[in-house]
Motif scaffolding. Sequence first.
Motif, PDB file in Angstrom:
ATOM      1  N   LEU A  90      -9.656  -6.556  -2.074  1.00 23.69           N
ATOM      2  CA  LEU A  90      -8.751  -6.606  -0.798  1.00 23.69           C
ATOM      3  C   LEU A  90      -9.222  -8.096  -0.411  1.00 23.69           C
TER       4      LEU A  90
ATOM      5  N   GLN B  87       6.196  -3.954  -1.576  1.00 27.91           N
ATOM      6  CA  GLN B  87       5.087  -2.839  -2.251  1.00 27.91           C
ATOM      7  C   GLN B  87       6.003  -1.959  -2.689  1.00 27.91           C
TER       8      GLN B  87
ATOM      9  N   ILE C 183      -0.977 -12.549   1.891  1.00 29.70           N
ATOM     10  CA  ILE C 183       0.443 -14.059   1.796  1.00 29.70           C
ATOM     11  C   ILE C 183       0.024 -15.004   2.494  1.00 29.70           C
TER      12      ILE C 183
ATOM     13  N   LYS D 125      -3.935  -7.039   5.635  1.00 31.69           N
ATOM     14  CA  LYS D 125      -4.452  -7.028   4.790  1.00 31.69           C
ATOM     15  C   LYS D 125      -2.698  -8.034   3.637  1.00 31.69           C
ATOM     16  N   LYS D 126      -2.168  -7.233   4.417  1.00 31.78           N
ATOM     17  CA  LYS D 126      -0.611  -8.337   3.483  1.00 31.78           C
ATOM     18  C   LYS D 126      -0.741  -9.257   3.924  1.00 31.78           C
ATOM     19  N   SER D 127      -0.679  -9.946   5.213  1.00 27.87           N
ATOM     20  CA  SER D 127      -0.440 -10.686   5.723  1.00 27.87           C
ATOM     21  C   SER D 127      -1.310 -11.653   5.529  1.00 27.87           C
TER      22      SER D 127
ATOM     23  N   PRO E 160      -0.293  -3.407   6.868  1.00 23.77           N
ATOM     24  CA  PRO E 160      -0.059  -4.726   7.341  1.00 23.77           C
ATOM     25  C   PRO E 160      -0.972  -5.624   6.904  1.00 23.77           C
TER      26      PRO E 160
ATOM     27  N   LEU F  25      -5.257  -6.643  -6.231  1.00 24.95           N
ATOM     28  CA  LEU F  25      -4.686  -5.863  -5.476  1.00 24.95           C
ATOM     29  C   LEU F  25      -5.148  -4.115  -6.191  1.00 24.95           C
TER      30      LEU F  25
ATOM     31  N   ILE G 201      -0.134  -0.964   1.544  1.00 25.38           N
ATOM     32  CA  ILE G 201      -0.401  -2.052   1.770  1.00 25.38           C
ATOM     33  C   ILE G 201      -0.800  -2.253   2.782  1.00 25.38           C
TER      34      ILE G 201
ATOM     35  N   PHE H  96       4.762  -6.932  -5.322  1.00 26.34           N
ATOM     36  CA  PHE H  96       3.675  -7.044  -3.602  1.00 26.34           C
ATOM     37  C   PHE H  96       4.667  -6.995  -1.905  1.00 26.34           C
ATOM     38  N   GLU H  97       4.995  -8.147  -2.237  1.00 23.60           N
ATOM     39  CA  GLU H  97       6.349  -8.202  -0.445  1.00 23.60           C
ATOM     40  C   GLU H  97       7.197  -6.713  -0.089  1.00 23.60           C
TER      41      GLU H  97
END
Lengths: 194, 468
Positions: A112, A148, A170, A165-167, A163, A117, A161, A145-146
Amino acid sequence: MKEKFNIIKSTGIPLPNENVDTDQIIPARFLKATTREGFGENLFRDWRYDDNNQPVVDFVLNNPTYNGRILVAGKNFGCGSSREHAAWALYDYGFRVVVSSFFADIFKNNALNNRLLPVVVSDEFLQTILKGISTNPNTPIIVDFENQTIAFKGKEETFEINPYKKSCMINGYDDIDYLLSLTEDIKQFELQQS
Amino acid sequence: MSRTLFDKIWDSHIVKKKEGYPDPLFIDRHFIHEVTSPQAFDGLKKRGIGVFNTERTTATADHNVPTKDQHLPIKEALSRHQVEALRKNCKDFGVTLYDLGHPFQGIVHIIGPELGLTLPGMTIVCGDSHTSTHGAFGSIAFGIGTSEVEQVLATQCILQYKPKRMKIEINGPLSKGVLAKDIILYIISKISSSGATGYFVEYAGDTIENLSMEARMTICNMSIEMGARGGLIAPDEVTFDYIKGKKFAPQGAELHKKIEQWKTLKSDEDATFDKVLVFDATDIGPMITYGTNPGMGIKITDRIPTPEELKDISEQPSFIKSLNYMGLEPGSQLMGKHIDYVFIGSCTNARIEDLRLVASIVKGKKKAEGVEVWVVPGSKQVEEQARKEGLDKIFEAAGFELRSPGCSACLGMNEDKIPPGKYCISTSNRNFEGRQGPKSRTFLASPLSAAAAAITGRVTDVRELITN
């Protein structure tokens, strides 16, 4: 500018072995570089090449039937050593996603932190994908990805994933950016501790 | 609310909680070495920032160093370059380095405790998965990747989600010839190499309480081999006695004050764990691994399982691949199996007690013909102590080679490698394919079992060599 993560549609490369450890992903003798680049060359070195440095024909990365940016691997992928070089090697080789039913903790963090991913699917779906790409290597895997989701041959699963890490992924910022914003709090904390 | 020891240490190190974010955990002690730090220092340079608090980071050279002629320049160019990069980074950023030749140099997880840098209640990280070793002192210690090393250098913090908590309780007396290494290999063989993934383990029970500090370190060291982020043991008198007099540990009145605080470091009686496992120590015998992950272990007197005996039949292909790699037959015995190399070393088993145990078996004996035996002390201090006690003479008379400190043949990175196809009985922690060198074959075992094999040239039940 780092590559943007959105929808990755790619064929997959199957590696059904379980417990693939980071020593297999990148053997220790190739950890001598002091930069992050170039590790892809030695990805899965001892499975990819024989004693005479010739490609091992039946290893999947040497099989021209399979290619793509998604590695589909057996459970407990990335166990063992904490070497981040494993994530660097997979990314450098061209992988952007690793699909498995179970990842080792440190590897997952390292992946990550390097925009690789890790997608966790059910055991059942993993077997479906592994079987499916073995029979028809051209079948694409679609990772959104968006939203999931991961889709393969009309079947779909959602994946977790974190949140935060996701942000990060992005917006292209990392943990240090956040921690540096806490510098004053950290200084205070350290003072109070002593 | 009642809490586990792990919760108490974790919670007291959170700098600032923020909804939806991982915990910024303050790190008390950071260890670095040559392999996983250069890219982290590069990151600091790119950002134009320094090390947050140089006093909390300590460096040593261990993974990529030769264990012979350490006073000479490192022969291999890439290895030399990496160690030189560590020297330059430590100098430029003001980090203390125990370099080759320094009396405190050694394997990072051996020098931390022996210098008194590792203390109860601390948070400790290092870019190496065996950082879990330090948990033996009742600290939260875990391995991290290089991006995280950079975080800690830059901010003395790391962003982490709290793992789940597992308690592993072991009770009962240990049988003759059974060491801490056998305990941990036994546990991993029962729960598999991924059995504790997602958890932080607390080891407890009277068997653990009766272990020395060094034995406890062996147990915590291999927590990662069952997937756990780390493992810890509540500190007690054994811990406090070990710390007394250590170079950088608190001394005198300050130590007494600290000990009073450390005595509170334990899980509340009614604390709940996400998972609890209980084992009976009397069932543990000398252990050995036969496969290519540390979960593939058996009692040395047992036979290797067959694919049909696996609990999960989906694992059969990997199991067969593993035995093929090892050149072993399913269902066969390992006892009596010929071995080529013996490696006594690594952050798991290269402390003075390990060397003493080996010496107790080999004293007055010679190694078997055709077997090569390397004894690699974990640190300069261990090496000095071994010489002071005359262990070097015992090893020399037995035909063992006593080398200089480093990770050595544990990871097939430096000059010390096991040749292709050769069998090595090793006191290290990983038996992965090629771990000790391309195509090398590793049997993990305790220092006693390794010593016994060195004498007989075969996989041996050490109990046959113990007379009293």
